[in-house]
Design a protein around this motif. Sequence first.
Motif, PDB file in Angstrom:
ATOM      1  N   ASP A   1       2.167 -35.226  43.482  1.00  0.00           N
ATOM      2  CA  ASP A   1       1.661 -34.466  44.625  1.00  0.00           C
ATOM      3  C   ASP A   1       0.379 -35.160  45.075  1.00  0.00           C
ATOM      4  OD1 ASP A   1       0.267 -32.734  46.283  1.00  0.00           O
ATOM      5  OD2 ASP A   1       0.639 -30.951  45.067  1.00  0.00           O
ATOM      6  N   ALA A   2       0.502 -35.936  46.169  1.00  0.00           N
ATOM      7  CA  ALA A   2      -0.639 -36.669  46.717  1.00  0.00           C
ATOM      8  C   ALA A   2      -1.088 -36.080  48.046  1.00  0.00           C
ATOM      9  CB  ALA A   2      -0.279 -38.148  46.880  1.00  0.00           C
ATOM     10  N   VAL A   3      -0.785 -34.807  48.253  1.00  0.00           N
ATOM     11  CA  VAL A   3      -1.093 -34.162  49.529  1.00  0.00           C
ATOM     12  C   VAL A   3      -2.590 -34.216  49.812  1.00  0.00           C
ATOM     13  CG1 VAL A   3      -1.019 -31.994  50.811  1.00  0.00           C
ATOM     14  CG2 VAL A   3       0.926 -32.677  49.384  1.00  0.00           C
ATOM     15  N   ALA A   4      -3.409 -33.886  48.822  1.00  0.00           N
ATOM     16  CA  ALA A   4      -4.859 -33.893  49.036  1.00  0.00           C
ATOM     17  C   ALA A   4      -5.445 -35.291  48.921  1.00  0.00           C
ATOM     18  CB  ALA A   4      -5.535 -32.964  48.033  1.00  0.00           C
ATOM     19  N   SER A   5      -4.866 -36.131  48.093  1.00  0.00           N
ATOM     20  CA  SER A   5      -5.526 -37.395  47.759  1.00  0.00           C
ATOM     21  C   SER A   5      -5.295 -38.516  48.761  1.00  0.00           C
ATOM     22  CB  SER A   5      -5.089 -37.875  46.374  1.00  0.00           C
ATOM     23  OG  SER A   5      -3.698 -38.121  46.339  1.00  0.00           O
ATOM     24  N   ILE A   6      -4.171 -38.500  49.483  1.00  0.00           N
ATOM     25  CA  ILE A   6      -3.849 -39.635  50.331  1.00  0.00           C
ATOM     26  C   ILE A   6      -4.901 -39.798  51.430  1.00  0.00           C
ATOM     27  CG2 ILE A   6      -2.318 -38.282  51.840  1.00  0.00           C
ATOM     28  CD1 ILE A   6      -1.839 -41.953  50.726  1.00  0.00           C
ATOM     29  N   GLY A   7      -5.470 -40.979  51.516  1.00  0.00           N
ATOM     30  CA  GLY A   7      -6.533 -41.251  52.474  1.00  0.00           C
ATOM     31  C   GLY A   7      -7.923 -41.075  51.898  1.00  0.00           C
ATOM     32  N   GLY A   8      -8.028 -40.306  50.829  1.00  0.00           N
ATOM     33  CA  GLY A   8      -9.324 -40.122  50.172  1.00  0.00           C
ATOM     34  C   GLY A   8      -9.438 -40.909  48.887  1.00  0.00           C
ATOM     35  N   HIS A   9      -8.289 -41.280  48.327  1.00  0.00           N
ATOM     36  CA  HIS A   9      -8.219 -42.097  47.122  1.00  0.00           C
ATOM     37  C   HIS A   9      -7.166 -43.182  47.337  1.00  0.00           C
ATOM     38  CE1 HIS A   9     -10.697 -39.677  44.329  1.00  0.00           C
ATOM     39  NE2 HIS A   9     -10.300 -38.667  45.089  1.00  0.00           N
ATOM     40  N   ARG A  10      -7.344 -44.271  46.656  1.00  0.00           N
ATOM     41  CA  ARG A  10      -6.341 -45.340  46.741  1.00  0.00           C
ATOM     42  C   ARG A  10      -5.081 -44.883  46.008  1.00  0.00           C
ATOM     43  NH1 ARG A  10      -9.462 -48.834  45.849  1.00  0.00           N
ATOM     44  NH2 ARG A  10      -9.650 -49.827  47.876  1.00  0.00           N
ATOM     45  N   LEU A  11      -3.939 -45.079  46.653  1.00  0.00           N
ATOM     46  CA  LEU A  11      -2.653 -44.725  46.049  1.00  0.00           C
ATOM     47  C   LEU A  11      -1.658 -45.812  46.416  1.00  0.00           C
ATOM     48  CD1 LEU A  11      -0.908 -42.667  44.477  1.00  0.00           C
ATOM     49  CD2 LEU A  11      -0.314 -41.650  46.691  1.00  0.00           C
ATOM     50  N   GLU A  12      -1.343 -46.663  45.465  1.00  0.00           N
ATOM     51  CA  GLU A  12      -0.388 -47.750  45.687  1.00  0.00           C
ATOM     52  C   GLU A  12       0.893 -47.395  44.935  1.00  0.00           C
ATOM     53  OE1 GLU A  12      -2.174 -51.503  44.825  1.00  0.00           O
ATOM     54  OE2 GLU A  12      -3.789 -51.219  46.292  1.00  0.00           O
ATOM     55  N   VAL A  13       1.808 -46.802  45.667  1.00  0.00           N
ATOM     56  CA  VAL A  13       3.004 -46.199  45.078  1.00  0.00           C
ATOM     57  C   VAL A  13       3.811 -47.205  44.271  1.00  0.00           C
ATOM     58  CG1 VAL A  13       5.271 -45.291  45.716  1.00  0.00           C
ATOM     59  CG2 VAL A  13       3.213 -44.258  46.665  1.00  0.00           C
ATOM     60  N   ASP A  14       4.120 -48.356  44.853  1.00  0.00           N
ATOM     61  CA  ASP A  14       4.964 -49.328  44.149  1.00  0.00           C
ATOM     62  C   ASP A  14       4.252 -49.917  42.939  1.00  0.00           C
ATOM     63  OD1 ASP A  14       6.962 -48.869  45.962  1.00  0.00           O
ATOM     64  OD2 ASP A  14       6.691 -50.733  47.076  1.00  0.00           O
ATOM     65  N   ALA A  15       2.987 -50.279  43.101  1.00  0.00           N
ATOM     66  CA  ALA A  15       2.250 -50.908  41.999  1.00  0.00           C
ATOM     67  C   ALA A  15       2.066 -49.943  40.827  1.00  0.00           C
ATOM     68  CB  ALA A  15       0.898 -51.414  42.499  1.00  0.00           C
TER      69      ALA A  15
END
Length: 363
Positions: free
Chosen positions: A146-160
Amino acid sequence: MFDLGWNPLHGAPSYPAERYSTLADRIGRILHCRGDILLVQAEAVVALEAAAVSLARPGLSALNIVSSPYGGWFGQWLLRGGATVRNIVAEPGLPIEIEAVAKALDASPHIDVLAVVHAESASGILNPLPEILALARSRGTVTVVDAVASIGGHRLEVDALGVDVAVIGPQKALGGPAGVSALSVSKRAWDLILKDGGPRDSILSLADLKSWVEDGRRGLPGTPAPLEFFALEAALDRIEAEGLEDVIARHVLAASATRAGLTALGAGTWVPAAKASNLVTAVPVPGELAPAGLIAAAGRLGVDLAAGAGAAAHLVRLNHTGPRAAFQTVLSNVAAYGTALRQAGHPADIAAASEAISAAYSP
């Protein structure tokens, strides 16, 4: 005859069907993901429930990390679908400890799915996502984030990172609409979702949404809500113009400046920086005070603070998400909280807090 006159919200133009695929690709770039991106015409909690419903079935074993009400709901949805669920519950208002996750994984012979919330808006904490995902990946476990809150505020590299299903909503750090959301789905996740057919003929069926991908990503199933997609497009325009890394850096700075201001104020923060999100900073209120009183005092100054949710109800949250990740909001949040403390008879060095925030924003 009563004439309301023309309103741009009446008779909104249709969103061009050929632009849905472009939206999906733009979201994929934000997520650093080459897998399938599905668009969901609803607020992100619907996309989260769709992920749970599409995975859950008798015989499926899941490890569900609960650090807020959202994690609790996800476990309930899995149980309702017949899955065997083990919940690991964090200390109230705190992130999960990686040792607890490792112990739970070691205690189970096989876990099909691991679910976790990245950043918690309810308490302003950040779960140790890279470490959790590394443990799950080493065991071949499908992961739902659940990256609803984090996306754009924290780095999230799904594939890596090896995220199999990431659920996002643009209404938080991306500063977009609340009525549309998205998921990324890996091949491993599809294999599990489609095993034995998977649920069909439901607004919560990811298998049904997969047909959109297989049919060339043209018109979405159902009746599209054009205003939401135009708004999403505008939000992505803003993110791309600013640059995703700069958007994240703006949230990092807002969080750092808020913590510096609260420390100088004499209030402190709920968790150390390494365990805190960049979106919301939580502060424990003095024991004899109620969050509601402090929030009301700040509201009379025109500043919106909020109480923690669920197990974190004893906290006051200072929101610096999306457009609010800016100097003027950080300064007004901390100054209003300090004023509220003073009015309640507690010392608060507002001048020192203001100086600390100004210093954090100085070149």
